[in-house]
Motif scaffolding. Structure first.
Motif, mmCIF file in Angstrom:
data_model
loop_
_atom_site.group_PDB
_atom_site.id
_atom_site.type_symbol
_atom_site.label_atom_id
_atom_site.label_comp_id
_atom_site.label_asym_id
_atom_site.label_seq_id
_atom_site.Cartn_x
_atom_site.Cartn_y
_atom_site.Cartn_z
ATOM 1 N N ILE A 18 26.722 26.707 4.305
ATOM 2 C CA ILE A 18 26.512 25.533 3.439
ATOM 3 C C ILE A 18 25.225 25.680 2.652
ATOM 4 O O ILE A 18 25.168 25.402 1.448
ATOM 5 N N ALA A 19 24.140 26.118 3.364
ATOM 6 C CA ALA A 19 22.851 26.255 2.683
ATOM 7 C C ALA A 19 22.917 27.303 1.564
ATOM 8 O O ALA A 19 22.437 27.065 0.445
ATOM 9 N N LEU A 20 23.524 28.440 1.859
ATOM 10 C CA LEU A 20 23.607 29.490 0.852
ATOM 11 C C LEU A 20 24.501 29.073 -0.314
ATOM 12 O O LEU A 20 24.195 29.352 -1.484
ATOM 13 N N LEU A 191 24.703 16.733 -9.276
ATOM 14 C CA LEU A 191 26.000 17.333 -8.954
ATOM 15 C C LEU A 191 25.935 18.166 -7.681
ATOM 16 O O LEU A 191 26.865 18.159 -6.872
ATOM 17 N N VAL A 192 24.858 18.911 -7.504
ATOM 18 C CA VAL A 192 24.731 19.744 -6.306
ATOM 19 C C VAL A 192 24.652 18.898 -5.044
ATOM 20 O O VAL A 192 25.222 19.241 -4.001
ATOM 21 N N ILE A 196 27.082 19.188 -1.796
ATOM 22 C CA ILE A 196 26.631 19.407 -0.410
ATOM 23 C C ILE A 196 27.231 18.369 0.517
ATOM 24 O O ILE A 196 27.643 18.656 1.651
ATOM 25 N N GLY A 197 27.299 17.132 0.072
ATOM 26 C CA GLY A 197 27.873 16.073 0.928
ATOM 27 C C GLY A 197 29.319 16.346 1.259
ATOM 28 O O GLY A 197 29.728 16.242 2.427
ATOM 29 N N TYR A 198 30.120 16.661 0.242
ATOM 30 C CA TYR A 198 31.531 16.965 0.501
ATOM 31 C C TYR A 198 31.686 18.177 1.406
ATOM 32 O O TYR A 198 32.534 18.184 2.323
ATOM 33 N N LEU A 199 30.868 19.178 1.186
ATOM 34 C CA LEU A 199 30.974 20.402 1.976
ATOM 35 C C LEU A 199 30.596 20.155 3.432
ATOM 36 O O LEU A 199 31.228 20.669 4.356
ATOM 37 N N ALA A 200 29.580 19.336 3.680
ATOM 38 C CA ALA A 200 29.168 19.021 5.054
ATOM 39 C C ALA A 200 30.258 18.253 5.791
ATOM 40 O O ALA A 200 30.519 18.479 6.983
ATOM 41 N N LEU A 202 33.498 18.389 5.245
ATOM 42 C CA LEU A 202 34.571 19.325 5.591
ATOM 43 C C LEU A 202 34.171 20.222 6.754
ATOM 44 O O LEU A 202 34.995 20.550 7.617
ATOM 45 N N ALA A 203 32.903 20.642 6.818
ATOM 46 C CA ALA A 203 32.450 21.509 7.907
ATOM 47 C C ALA A 203 32.524 20.804 9.251
ATOM 48 O O ALA A 203 32.908 21.387 10.275
ATOM 49 N N ILE A 204 32.171 19.515 9.298
ATOM 50 C CA ILE A 204 32.210 18.765 10.574
ATOM 51 C C ILE A 204 33.645 18.664 11.066
ATOM 52 O O ILE A 204 33.937 18.883 12.260
ATOM 53 N N LEU A 205 34.560 18.359 10.172
ATOM 54 C CA LEU A 205 35.970 18.254 10.584
ATOM 55 C C LEU A 205 36.495 19.613 11.055
ATOM 56 O O LEU A 205 37.237 19.699 12.047
ATOM 57 N N GLY A 206 36.093 20.672 10.367
ATOM 58 C CA GLY A 206 36.546 21.999 10.779
ATOM 59 C C GLY A 206 35.987 22.408 12.120
ATOM 60 O O GLY A 206 36.678 23.043 12.930
ATOM 61 N N LEU A 207 34.752 22.064 12.420
ATOM 62 C CA LEU A 207 34.148 22.414 13.710
ATOM 63 C C LEU A 207 34.875 21.719 14.859
ATOM 64 O O LEU A 207 35.101 22.308 15.921
#
Length: 858
Positions: A18-20, A191-192, A196-200, A202-207
């Motif tokens: 996510i950071a990269l 925009l960034v 980041i919010g949307y990506l985070a 999705l990452a929580i649900l995937g984990l």
């Protein structure tokens, strides 16, 4: 090393991702926004400047400078324009946003308006001079400003000159991009952050999904694997389901179930793999075969199905290739003693089909988990080709590849053994050193292929003429050696003569041509007093050389008191001393005067002579080293040494007193040259180079060449003389009168002096024949316009006779003895000495002394 659990590692990987991703999106967004701002603003600035270009030209043409200035000021207030200026053709400011600088040269403004924003590709002077450019927008080095530079027609630095011919000026408009880029960057950041919010999320649900479906099940499988690795065969994974992880868990459980059953088989297979060399045979505890790999089947000739249950001794036979004795396989000792057992060297296997293969064999026991021997593994390594290669290399190390005879290395080894036997057992051996005669004719006529074939045929012929106990070897080229062991002198000479006659009767046929060759043989008897191998071979070589010199196709027996061989040996030793003397500059130049006999108007002459100093500084006369130098081709080097060192000393004298440089009445120096130097095509160039290097008057140098050498190399001698005579050098024909055709060749040689041989001069006062011959030479010389010089003038009677006969010059001990050049009076040499007792000492020869003269000094 600390292990990170998979669940934590997964979270860490996602966070890093996510950071990269965010950082990459931010950087790409900023670059895209900046590029967009630059592109759009550049188009806008170009369009604005183009519109202003036409209006500005009209205003300038009508002289409305104030109106134009107001237009530029209003444009800067409405847009982010921080510079707007119009330059005249001379580079001065006509109109600008700041009216205070009108009329000032643009390049001299300080501070300059463009200094904060650098434009690497911008040149105001070039744009002013270029009447064909249509305008261009430049980007600053920092990419924070744009500069439009467009031409303005009908521009004049002075309004009163507006009616004159049109000229071209330049309009500069600079736009500040910082405000526009700041707004664009703010939009990118918003925009960034949304990305980041949307990506985070999705990452929580995937984990959460990954933890329940993968992580927990992998942990259970890993726990069971660790237990199995620790020896727990009852561990199970407990992973269920229908996906790949469930299949992996079930497969693991089945593997654990079968592990106990296959443990013993796995142990036997592992030992077998560890022992594999080439062919592998495994047996049970009773020594019966239960497995052969394909290599073993090919080696023994037994398929595995037929060999199973048989003992190895029933399948093949092992024998010692040296003694032929049967050897048992190491299997029996291995099963009995429970240890690894190997075979001895030089073992050969006789296979099922009767083939013989060289092998190396070893046997190792196979044990179960309790350590009991349950079988053995036999490993056979086929070394047939390596052993053949080793035997071939051994043969090549001791034999000549062309003829198949022993080579020099093996011959010298056997000679060493024979010499040891002569000293310890007083055995009688003989050594023959043989060199073919006329072999070069075959090589030169038919080529080296024919020469090689001749050597092979002759080697086979000679081999049949010696005893089984004798050694025939090719020592190199067309040289052969024969070691006759336990052979007395008479028998050795008989064998040598038989070999000589065999070669003499041999006829070599090549492409329809028949060749005859001979052989020269040097024989040495090996006795208890024989020296080392090197001395014996040297003696045999010298004896062979003596046989060649005496007419070839003969035998010469070496004797320790053979004066001819002693002389040749001395010459060979002198070669190294000559080379060392050349390297260490241990040669010395001497000088002996040549004086006029009657006409004292002739300029004085000096002959340059040569001596050598030995290692202890004692003077060595030329007769002790010149013959060896002539025989072994060292004379060209010696002649060059004499020319170089005399010229360098002569140049020093000329530098000290330039009056001696006169070529009309100065001393003439005579330098002898050998016959070998006449054949050196590089020598004339060397002499010319030395003359030019040391600034030597060529007319002061006379080269002496013996009559024999000149006639033997007549064409080369004429070319040599003509080339140096063109430079001014003179020539003398030395030892004149000794040849059979002296007068015949005299007209063909461009010489200035005739040196009458000393053998005709020494007894001229008492021998009428010598007197008549000298008189004839003197007359011929006068007719041809040549001066004559008499050698060996040793008393006043000889000198008076020479005066009567009209000889021009005299030289000898009766005139003056040779003296070191360093001690002689410059350009005059040693003073004339009174006549003394005649001594057998030739007046001089530096590089052409001949050993047949009876004089100790050459």
């Amino acid at each position: 090393m600390t292990r990170i659990p998979l669940r934590y590692l997964t979270v860490l990987i996602l966070l890093v991702f996510i950071a990269l991703s965010s950082l990459l999106a931010y950087r790409l967004g900023l670059n895209a926004a900046a590029n967009h701002v630059e592109t759009s603003e550049a188009r806008h600035l170009k369009a604005l400047t183009q519109r202003l270009q036409d209006h500005a030209a009209d205003m300038l043409a009508r002289g409305e400078h104030m109106r134009l200035q107001q237009t530029l000021q209003s444009m800067s207030e409405a847009l982010d324009v921080n510079l707007a200026v119009i330059l005249g053709a001379q580079g001065k400011i006509l109109v600008g946003m700041d009216g205070q600088r009108v009329g000032e040269p643009w390049e001299t403004l300080s501070p300059h308006p463009l200094n904060p924003a650098r434009y690497p590709d911008l040149s105001i002077a070039t744009l002013l001079e270029d009447t064909g450019h249509v305008g261009k927008v430049f980007t600053s080095e920092s990419r924070n400003a744009l500069l439009a530079a467009f031409p303005i027609n009908q521009v004049s630095d002075t309004p009163s000159l507006a009616a004159q011919a049109p000229s071209q000026g330049l309009m500069l408009v600079q736009l500040d991009l910082v405000p526009a880029k700041t707004v664009a960057q703010s939009n990118v950041r918003e925009l960034v952050l949304q990305f980041i919010g949307y990506l985070a999320l999705l990452a929580i649900l995937g984990l959460i999904f990954f933890h329940w479906t993968v992580t927990k099940r992998v942990e259970r499988l890993a726990r069971a694997t660790r237990q199995f690795a620790e020896g727990d065969l009852n561990s199970r994974s407990g992973v269920t389901g229908g996906d790949e992880l469930a299949d992996l868990g079930r497969t693991f459980d089945q593997m654990v179930t079968r592990e106990e059953a296959v443990f013993n088989a796995k142990e036997r297979a592992q030992v077998t793999l560890d022992s594999i060399g080439d062919a592998v045979v495994t047996t049970d505890a009773d020594g019966r075969v239960d497995y052969l790999n394909p290599a073993a089947e090919a080696l023994t000739g037994w398929p595995m199905l037929e060999a199973r249950g048989k003992r190895p001794d029933e399948m093949f036979q092992l024998v010692n290739e040296t003694s032929g004795a049967t050897v048992r396989t190491p299997l029996h000792a291995c099963l009995r003693e429970g240890r690894n057992v190997g075979l001895a060297n030089h073992i050969v296997m006789i296979t099922r089909d009767g083939r013989t293969r060289a092998i190396e064999d070893s046997a190792a026991p196979i044990r179960d988990r309790q350590g009991n021997t349950i079988g053995a593994v036999l490993v056979f390594h086929d070394v047939t080709k390596p052993r053949q290669m080793a035997r071939k290399l051994s043969w090549q190390a001791t034999h000549d590849p062309l003829t198949g005879l022993f080579n020099r290395f093996e011959f010298e080894r056997r000679l060493q053994v024979a010499l040891k036997q002569t000293r310890e057992l007083e055995a009688h051996h003989a050594l023959l050193y043989m060199d073919l005669d006329q072999f070069k004719v075959v090589n030169d006529t038919c080529g080296h292929v024919a020469g090689d074939e001749l050597l092979k045929q002759l080697a086979f012929t000679l081999l049949a003429k010696i005893r089984d106990s004798d050694t025939l070897a090719r020592l190199g080229g067309d040289e052969f050696g024969v070691l006759l062991e336990h052979c007395p002198r008479e028998k050795a000479l008989e064998i040598a003569n038989n070999l000589r006659q065999t070669v003499r009767q041999f006829r070599f046929v090549w492409q329809g041509r028949v060749f005859e060759v001979g052989i020269s043989i040097g024989a040495v008897m090996l006795e208890s007093t024989a020296e080392d191998m090197t001395a014996v071979l040297s003696a045999a070589d010298m004896a062979c050389f003596a046989a060649k010199e005496r007419g070839r196709d003969r035998i010469h027996v070496y004797h320790p008191d053979d004066q001819e061989l002693i002389q040749r040996h001395g010459e060979m030793e002198a070669v190294s001393r000559i080379n060392q003397a050349l390297a260490e500059h241990r040669f010395r130049l001497y000088v002996q005067p040549i004086v006029p006999v009657t006409d004292q108007q002739h300029p004085p002459h000096q002959e340059i002579l040569l001596r050598m100093l030995d290692e202890e500084g004692r003077v060595v006369m030329p007769g002790a080293f010149i013959p060896a130098a002539e025989r072994f081709g060292l004379m060209p080097a010696v002649d060059r040494w004499v020319v170089h060192h005399f010229f360098s000393q002569f140049a020093h004298v000329l530098k000290e007193d330039p009056r001696h440089a006169s070529s009309s009445d100065g001393t003439l120096y005579a330098i002898n040259l050998s016959g070998a130097s006449l054949n050196d095509e590089q020598l004339p160039g060397f002499v010319i180079q030395q003359l030019e290097r040391y600034q030597i008057p060529a007319s002061r140098i006379c080269f002496e060449i013996t009559e024999t050498a000149a006639i033997a190399n007549l064409t080369r001698a004429r070319l040599f003389m003509n080339e140096l005579r063109q430079r001014g050098c003179r020539f003398a024909l030395d030892d004149f009168g000794t040849g059979l055709s002296s007068f015949t060749y005299l007209k063909q040689l461009p010489v200035d002096y005739l040196k009458i041989d000393g053998s005709l001069v020494r007894d001229i006062a008492r021998d009428p024949i010598d007197r008549s011959m000298v008189d004839a030479i003197a007359r011929i010389g006068r007719v041809m316009g040549l001066h004559t010089i008499a050698e060996f003038v040793e008393d006043d009677a000889v000198l008076a006779t020479l005066a009567e006969l009209g000889v021009d010059f005299a030289q000898g001990y009766g005139i003056a003895r040779p003296a070191p050049l360093s001690q002689a009076t410059p350009l005059q040499g040693p003073p004339r000495q009174s006549s003394g007792p005649a001594v057998s000492d030739h007046p001089g020869r530096n590089t052409l002394a001949r050993s047949h003269l009876p004089n100790p000094e050459v």
